[in-house]
Design an enzyme around this catalytic site. Structure first.
Site, PDB file in Angstrom:
ATOM      1  N   CYS A   1      -4.756   2.356  -3.681  1.00  0.00           N
ATOM      2  CA  CYS A   1      -3.540   2.938  -3.070  1.00  0.00           C
ATOM      3  C   CYS A   1      -2.344   2.013  -3.243  1.00  0.00           C
ATOM      4  O   CYS A   1      -1.516   1.867  -2.329  1.00  0.00           O
ATOM      5  CB  CYS A   1      -3.750   3.243  -1.593  1.00  0.00           C
TER       6      CYS A   1
ATOM      7  N   HIS B   1       0.881  -1.177   0.000  1.00  0.00           N
ATOM      8  CA  HIS B   1       0.000   0.000   0.000  1.00  0.00           C
ATOM      9  C   HIS B   1       0.917   1.226   0.000  1.00  0.00           C
ATOM     10  O   HIS B   1       2.018   1.181   0.576  1.00  0.00           O
ATOM     11  CB  HIS B   1      -0.845  -0.056   1.276  1.00  0.00           C
TER      12      HIS B   1
ATOM     13  N   ASP C   1       3.172  -4.553   8.259  1.00  0.00           N
ATOM     14  CA  ASP C   1       1.953  -3.760   8.076  1.00  0.00           C
ATOM     15  C   ASP C   1       0.774  -4.723   8.233  1.00  0.00           C
ATOM     16  O   ASP C   1       0.459  -5.499   7.327  1.00  0.00           O
ATOM     17  CB  ASP C   1       1.980  -3.114   6.677  1.00  0.00           C
TER      18      ASP C   1
ATOM     19  N   GLN D   1      -4.391  -5.226   7.088  1.00  0.00           N
ATOM     20  CA  GLN D   1      -5.394  -6.144   6.534  1.00  0.00           C
ATOM     21  C   GLN D   1      -5.439  -7.483   7.258  1.00  0.00           C
ATOM     22  O   GLN D   1      -6.231  -8.350   6.887  1.00  0.00           O
ATOM     23  CB  GLN D   1      -5.130  -6.386   5.039  1.00  0.00           C
TER      24      GLN D   1
ATOM     25  N   LYS E   1     -10.275  -0.698  10.549  1.00  0.00           N
ATOM     26  CA  LYS E   1     -10.374  -1.899   9.717  1.00  0.00           C
ATOM     27  C   LYS E   1     -10.657  -3.128  10.579  1.00  0.00           C
ATOM     28  O   LYS E   1     -10.666  -4.255  10.090  1.00  0.00           O
ATOM     29  CB  LYS E   1      -9.082  -2.106   8.921  1.00  0.00           C
TER      30      LYS E   1
HETATM   31  N1  PLP Z   1      -1.608  -0.672   4.618  1.00  0.00           N
HETATM   32  C1  PLP Z   1      -2.525  -1.491   4.093  1.00  0.00           C
HETATM   33  C2  PLP Z   1      -2.124  -2.888   3.692  1.00  0.00           C
HETATM   34  C3  PLP Z   1      -3.831  -1.044   3.913  1.00  0.00           C
HETATM   35  O1  PLP Z   1      -4.736  -1.854   3.388  1.00  0.00           O
HETATM   36  C4  PLP Z   1      -4.165   0.284   4.295  1.00  0.00           C
HETATM   37  C5  PLP Z   1      -5.530   0.811   4.063  1.00  0.00           C
HETATM   38  O2  PLP Z   1      -6.225   0.392   3.167  1.00  0.00           O
HETATM   39  C6  PLP Z   1      -3.185   1.074   4.880  1.00  0.00           C
HETATM   40  C7  PLP Z   1      -1.910   0.574   5.012  1.00  0.00           C
HETATM   41  C8  PLP Z   1      -3.491   2.464   5.343  1.00  0.00           C
HETATM   42  O3  PLP Z   1      -4.373   2.408   6.425  1.00  0.00           O
HETATM   43  P1  PLP Z   1      -5.017   3.732   7.046  1.00  0.00           P
HETATM   44  O4  PLP Z   1      -5.628   4.488   5.911  1.00  0.00           O
HETATM   45  O5  PLP Z   1      -6.032   3.201   8.003  1.00  0.00           O
HETATM   46  O6  PLP Z   1      -3.931   4.471   7.727  1.00  0.00           O
END
Ligand code: PLP
Length: 405
Positions: free
Chosen positions: A363, A122, A199, A202, A225
């Protein structure tokens, strides 16, 4: 036991109709809906406990402080951190990764150094590192994946030999659904004393997380999430790192002694929590954790897996469909395109049938570049989704494909 009807009754938002059709909410990878217990916990905080924390000697302030620290202990136990102080609250994954890129980056990365990320990150787990590296004339090393969305472990081994200062990897790809072999990747990096950030945006809602068993150095996540409110999340960090890392933001709460000449900093984790935190949301996060823990997690996981398998089975029948992400180890979502049909058009048409999916690059633009596509349609599942919803979704995609061809 896991009782789907009883779980759904906790989420009144799901009972609504959109465009006169029952809402089918399959955008859970973007954000999950919130159960009543979470909404009520936050409301109760503002009704009865609202106060700034860590500062007051009076009753309300002490109550709010205790509640906030209790939430920290609950989150720590949820992911099996050894100590509650190893949990730092932030606004979520993005803020956690910016904090780490700045603070850990400042500590470990020197002129011309590198940081390794996977090809499926992401933007939040790539751009903060990339921008920090720019200031040091350094660069990202990208761990490659194959056409199925599987990490090339041999190539990863070679990248580690280039001695990146940090490895930062998605546990589960938000675009492909791939579950990466993070435990093995941590083990490999640690053989060369390289710290690893996972990270977990998910994964945390869908799979049991044990940071001690993963042995990762950091694990970042977002509350929204995992059925918790927006604006709260955090990260786990091993104490040895948290103690050594410089603060990220400066101001109230994160300080120990302050004069015009010099400032000393508070202890971990407060050193990383400058300013007034989102106390109500932290308590909502605790309620979400307790909600998840109250269910049979294996049954929830099996239910979500069944939804995913049925969705793929149904979609497979549609001519011209191409799944983006075919790793055998996958979770939570199905991403696809249908030849000759723009994902945006598909998303717009099935929306009118009541079905909420995400379309676009999610993203993760480099992933789209890798597959040579403008975007995908992504349906992502949560515990409250049903087989009937999957069936309506498949029918809607079939119908929309026929209309758009
Ligand atoms: N990393 C991953 C794998 C994600 O799916 C997301 C959000 O979709 C993020 C980071 C960013 O999360 P946030 O927008 O809650 O900070």
């Amino acid at each position: 036991m896991f009782n789907l009807d009883s779980v759904r009754s906790q989420f009144p938002i799901l009972q609504q109709q959109v465009y006169g059709k029952p809402l089918v909410y399959f955008d859970n990878a973007a954000t999950t809906q919130k159960p009543l217990c979470v909404i009520e916990r936050e409301r109760d905080y503002y009704l009865n406990e609202n106060c700034n924390i860590h500062r007051g000697v009076h009753y309300l302030s002490q109550m709010a402080t205790e509640a906030y620290e209790h939430a920290r202990r609950t989150v720590a136990a949820f992911i099996n951190a050894e100590k509650a102080q190893e949990i730092v609250f932030t606004r979520g994954t993005t803020e956690s990764l910016n904090l780490l890129a700045t603070s850990l980056g400042q500590m470990l990365v020197n002129e011309g150094d590198t940081v390794a990320v996977t090809a499926m990150e992401h933007h939040s787990n790539m751009v903060p590192w990339q921008q920090m590296l720019k200031l040091k004339n350094g660069r990202l090393l990208v761990i490659p994946m194959d056409e199925n969305g599987i990490i090339d472990i041999e190539a990863y081994g070679k990248i580690l030999e280039q001695k990146p200062k940090i490895v930062s990897i998605a546990h589960i790809s938000n675009t492909l659904g791939t579950i990466n072999p993070v435990k093995k990747m941590v083990e490999m990096a640690h053989q060369l004393d390289i710290p690893v950030v996972i990270d977990g945006a998910q994964s945390i809602a869908h799979h049991k997380i044990d940071v001690q068993s993963l042995d990762c150095d950091f694990f970042v996540f977002s509350g929204h999430k995992m059925y918790a409110p927006m604006g709260i999340g955090g990260f786990y960090g091993k104490m040895k790192w948290l103690e050594a890392m410089p603060p990220y933001q400066f101001g109230g709460e994160m300080v120990d002694r302050v004069s015009f000449e010099q400032t000393t900093f508070n202890k971990v984790p407060f050193k990383f929590e400058a300013g007034t935190p989102n106390v109500g949301a932290a308590l909502g996060l605790e309620a979400a954790v307790l909600f998840i823990q109250s269910l049979d997690r294996e049954a929830v996981e099996a239910h979500e897996r069944m939804l995913l398998d049925k969705a793929r089975e149904g979609l497979e029948q549609i001519s011209g469909i191409r799944f983006i992400g075919n790793a055998p180890e996958r979770s939570g979502l199905v991403s696809f395109i249908i030849s000759g049909i723009h994902p945006y058009d598909m998303g717009t048409i099935i929306d009118k049938m009541g079905i909420a999916v995400r379309t676009g690059h999610h993203c993760a633009e480099p992933v789209m570049t890798f597959f040579g596509i403008p975007g995908t349609v992504r349906a992502s599942f949560a515990m409250y989704n049903t087989l009937e919803e999957v069936e309506s979704f498949v029918k809607a995609v079939e119908k929309a494909a026929a209309m758009l061809r």
